[in-house]
Motif scaffolding. Structure first.
Motif, PDB file in Angstrom:
ATOM      1  N   ARG A  37      69.529  43.818  66.925  1.00 18.04           N
ATOM      2  CA  ARG A  37      70.191  44.706  65.962  1.00 18.04           C
ATOM      3  C   ARG A  37      69.566  44.577  64.579  1.00 18.04           C
ATOM      4  N   ARG A  38      69.194  43.371  64.210  1.00 20.62           N
ATOM      5  CA  ARG A  38      68.608  43.149  62.885  1.00 20.62           C
ATOM      6  C   ARG A  38      67.246  43.812  62.740  1.00 20.62           C
ATOM      7  N   LYS A  39      66.636  44.209  63.829  1.00 16.79           N
ATOM      8  CA  LYS A  39      65.340  44.883  63.783  1.00 16.79           C
ATOM      9  C   LYS A  39      65.487  46.407  63.696  1.00 16.79           C
ATOM     10  N   ILE A  40      66.704  46.910  63.849  1.00 12.19           N
ATOM     11  CA  ILE A  40      66.945  48.344  63.786  1.00 12.19           C
ATOM     12  C   ILE A  40      67.068  48.777  62.322  1.00 12.19           C
ATOM     13  N   LEU A  41      66.440  49.900  61.979  1.00 12.31           N
ATOM     14  CA  LEU A  41      66.546  50.425  60.614  1.00 12.31           C
ATOM     15  C   LEU A  41      68.007  50.600  60.232  1.00 12.31           C
ATOM     16  N   SER A  42      68.340  50.213  59.010  1.00 18.11           N
ATOM     17  CA  SER A  42      69.698  50.359  58.513  1.00 18.11           C
ATOM     18  C   SER A  42      69.678  51.169  57.218  1.00 18.11           C
ATOM     19  N   PRO A  43      70.819  51.703  56.788  1.00 17.20           N
ATOM     20  CA  PRO A  43      70.873  52.403  55.507  1.00 17.20           C
ATOM     21  C   PRO A  43      70.367  51.552  54.350  1.00 17.20           C
ATOM     22  N   ASN A  44      70.658  50.249  54.370  1.00 20.71           N
ATOM     23  CA  ASN A  44      70.214  49.385  53.270  1.00 20.71           C
ATOM     24  C   ASN A  44      68.693  49.335  53.160  1.00 20.71           C
ATOM     25  N   ILE A  45      68.003  49.257  54.316  1.00 18.63           N
ATOM     26  CA  ILE A  45      66.540  49.239  54.305  1.00 18.63           C
ATOM     27  C   ILE A  45      65.999  50.569  53.785  1.00 18.63           C
ATOM     28  N   LEU A  46      66.584  51.675  54.248  1.00 18.79           N
ATOM     29  CA  LEU A  46      66.130  52.987  53.807  1.00 18.79           C
ATOM     30  C   LEU A  46      66.384  53.195  52.309  1.00 18.79           C
ATOM     31  N   ASN A  47      67.485  52.652  51.793  1.00 19.80           N
ATOM     32  CA  ASN A  47      67.754  52.755  50.356  1.00 19.80           C
ATOM     33  C   ASN A  47      66.627  52.118  49.543  1.00 19.80           C
ATOM     34  N   ASP A  48      66.082  51.027  50.048  1.00 16.31           N
ATOM     35  CA  ASP A  48      64.958  50.376  49.367  1.00 16.31           C
ATOM     36  C   ASP A  48      63.678  51.198  49.498  1.00 16.31           C
ATOM     37  N   LEU A  49      63.404  51.682  50.706  1.00 18.04           N
ATOM     38  CA  LEU A  49      62.147  52.376  50.972  1.00 18.04           C
ATOM     39  C   LEU A  49      62.021  53.697  50.223  1.00 18.04           C
ATOM     40  N   PHE A  50      63.136  54.421  50.083  1.00 20.70           N
ATOM     41  CA  PHE A  50      63.073  55.747  49.480  1.00 20.70           C
ATOM     42  C   PHE A  50      63.541  55.763  48.034  1.00 20.70           C
ATOM     43  N   LEU A  51      63.535  54.633  47.371  1.00 17.82           N
ATOM     44  CA  LEU A  51      63.879  54.582  45.954  1.00 17.82           C
ATOM     45  C   LEU A  51      62.808  55.347  45.168  1.00 17.82           C
ATOM     46  N   PRO A  52      63.193  56.359  44.364  1.00 15.01           N
ATOM     47  CA  PRO A  52      62.208  57.130  43.609  1.00 15.01           C
ATOM     48  C   PRO A  52      61.331  56.253  42.736  1.00 15.01           C
ATOM     49  N   GLU A  53      60.092  56.661  42.582  1.00 17.32           N
ATOM     50  CA  GLU A  53      59.141  55.898  41.780  1.00 17.32           C
ATOM     51  C   GLU A  53      59.649  55.754  40.347  1.00 17.32           C
ATOM     52  N   GLY A  54      59.564  54.557  39.827  1.00 13.19           N
ATOM     53  CA  GLY A  54      60.007  54.303  38.461  1.00 13.19           C
ATOM     54  C   GLY A  54      61.442  53.835  38.355  1.00 13.19           C
ATOM     55  N   GLN A  55      62.215  53.989  39.427  1.00 14.58           N
ATOM     56  CA  GLN A  55      63.600  53.518  39.410  1.00 14.58           C
ATOM     57  C   GLN A  55      63.666  52.098  39.966  1.00 14.58           C
ATOM     58  N   LEU A  56      64.471  51.281  39.344  1.00 18.65           N
ATOM     59  CA  LEU A  56      64.576  49.881  39.727  1.00 18.65           C
ATOM     60  C   LEU A  56      65.780  49.654  40.636  1.00 18.65           C
ATOM     61  N   MET A  57      65.647  48.682  41.509  1.00 26.71           N
ATOM     62  CA  MET A  57      66.770  48.276  42.340  1.00 26.71           C
ATOM     63  C   MET A  57      67.823  47.605  41.467  1.00 26.71           C
ATOM     64  N   TYR A  58      69.059  47.672  41.903  1.00 26.24           N
ATOM     65  CA  TYR A  58      70.129  46.990  41.173  1.00 26.24           C
ATOM     66  C   TYR A  58      70.014  45.486  41.394  1.00 26.24           C
ATOM     67  N   THR A  59      70.354  44.728  40.377  1.00 29.48           N
ATOM     68  CA  THR A  59      70.266  43.275  40.463  1.00 29.48           C
ATOM     69  C   THR A  59      71.441  42.725  41.268  1.00 29.48           C
ATOM     70  N   PRO A  60      71.313  41.499  41.795  1.00 27.86           N
ATOM     71  CA  PRO A  60      72.450  40.882  42.507  1.00 27.86           C
ATOM     72  C   PRO A  60      73.704  40.815  41.649  1.00 27.86           C
ATOM     73  N   GLN A  61      73.532  40.583  40.345  1.00 26.37           N
ATOM     74  CA  GLN A  61      74.695  40.519  39.454  1.00 26.37           C
ATOM     75  C   GLN A  61      75.384  41.876  39.348  1.00 26.37           C
TER      76      GLN A  61
END
Length: 379
Positions: free
Chosen positions: A73-97
């Protein structure tokens, strides 16, 4: 295509989408005449979406017969992985905080249903302003005729015309909209009451299998900090009056900070969706694209007996590749990634199944909402 153990997307030439505009922005009726015009958002001026997106996916090890179901199951694409992959150029991921702050806010949120209406002019603060102006006009007319009536026409009176004061408090608003049966109610329930199942009593927004069930705009006040506006779906079983209210809201609502435009992962962008996107662009309204029903996409590409047969890991790799290309095509063909300020592309599943046993994708949506309302700290 596999390369060095990683998944890769084949390069796809962008296809310019022909925007189908309606003769009226009352988009909820299918009877309106369609015309063709070029979308108002910028069309592709740069290379297509990077074909190396999948290089960020967790590497797949050499297949082994000892992998258990959880490992697979951990090898199956998830929404969280896709959120990272398709982040528009120049936009930063949110920090853990920031994620922690957002999760704490929504998980402890106090929720009130402020109003359920079918007419924009009846929204409490809009109604108040209208009645106030009417009273002011009456007072001015009386003054012209030297008539005095302090009891009924005192402009300094604190009367709210019978409207509860908490409904008049200006708060940032998030509009949630999409085609009928795209999953708006499920998303709202999942964002605000994240549990694996809801009874009808517990649901904030009733989830119906019948398209067009939501007949009015519903406003939820969240911890006295912001409001969610659940709008009627457009398309099948849409109603003209509903459409008029939503369009009037988009065009005139100063408290609107962002639109979450939901797109069915299976159906993709429909003509009505591109009409709404064009209208949002023309009115300068910020929006995120939320791809719903990723659980259905997984069911489409993975066989029911996946975990019972040998070769499951290879089957997952092939499915991941197909799913990645599916979403890559949807985004590239929309042309939205080339807008001056591209929207976030967010992925979500509001339902679970054997391939995706947990809700995911909501952390980014929650952070984006708070960020739009200036409620997310900048760590």
């Amino acid at each position: 295509m596999l390369k060095h153990g990683l998944l890769h997307i084949r390069r796809i030439r962008p296809v310019q989408t022909t925007l189908k505009r309606y003769a009226s922005v009352n988009y909820l009726t299918s009877a309106l005449t369609e015309v063709t015009e070029t979308p108002s958002w910028p069309q592709p001026l740069q290379p297509p979406l990077a074909t190396e997106l999948s290089s960020n996916i967790v590497k797949h090890k050499t297949p082994t017969p000892h992998l258990d179901i959880d490992q697979l199951r951990r090898k199956i694409l998830s929404p969280n992985i896709l959120n990272d992959l398709f982040l528009p150029e120049g936009q930063l991921m949110y920090t853990p905080q920031q994620i922690t702050k957002s999760q704490t806010f929504f998980n402890n949120a106090k929720i009130n249903l402020d109003w359920t209406l079918g007419d924009y002019k009846e929204i409490p603060d809009v109604k108040y302003d209208r009645m106030y102006e009417a009273r002011k006009a009456s007072l001015e007319k009386m003054a012209e005729n030297n008539i005095r009536n302090d009891r009924h026409f005192n402009m300094n009176a604190k009367s709210t015309f019978g409207i509860k004061p908490e409904l008049l408090r200006p708060l940032p608003e998030i509009l949630i909209m999409g085609h009928t049966n795209v999953g708006k109610s499920s998303l709202i329930n999942n964002l605000l009451t994240p549990s694996k199942s809801w009874s009808r009593v517990d649901q904030l927004a009733y989830v119906s299998a019948k398209a067009g069930y939501t007949k009015s705009m519903n406003c939820f006040r969240i911890s006295n900090k912001l409001r969610f506006i659940d709008s009627p779906g457009y398309g099948k079983r849409g109603d003209l009056k509903q459409g008029e209210m939503v369009i009037e809201y988009i065009e005139h609502r100063k408290l609107l900070k962002k639109v979450l435009l939901l797109i069915d992962s299976v159906e993709g962008f429909r003509p009505e969706d591109t009409t709404i996107i064009d209208h949002l662009h023309k009115n300068g309204v910020s929006f995120d694209i939320v791809f719903t029903k990723m659980d259905e996409i997984l069911k489409k590409h993975l066989k029911k007996d996946l975990f019972k047969k040998p070769g499951a890991e290879e089957a997952i790799k092939r499915a991941n590749q197909a799913i990645l290309e599916h979403y890559n095509n949807l985004i590239e063909n929309s042309g939205l990634q080339n807008a001056v300020v591209p929207p976030k592309f967010v992925f979500n599943n509001a339902h679970v199944n054997k391939f995706i046993p947990q809700y995911s994708g909501n952390k980014m949506i929650r952070c984006s909402i708070l960020e739009s309302c200036n409620l997310l700290p900048t760590y």
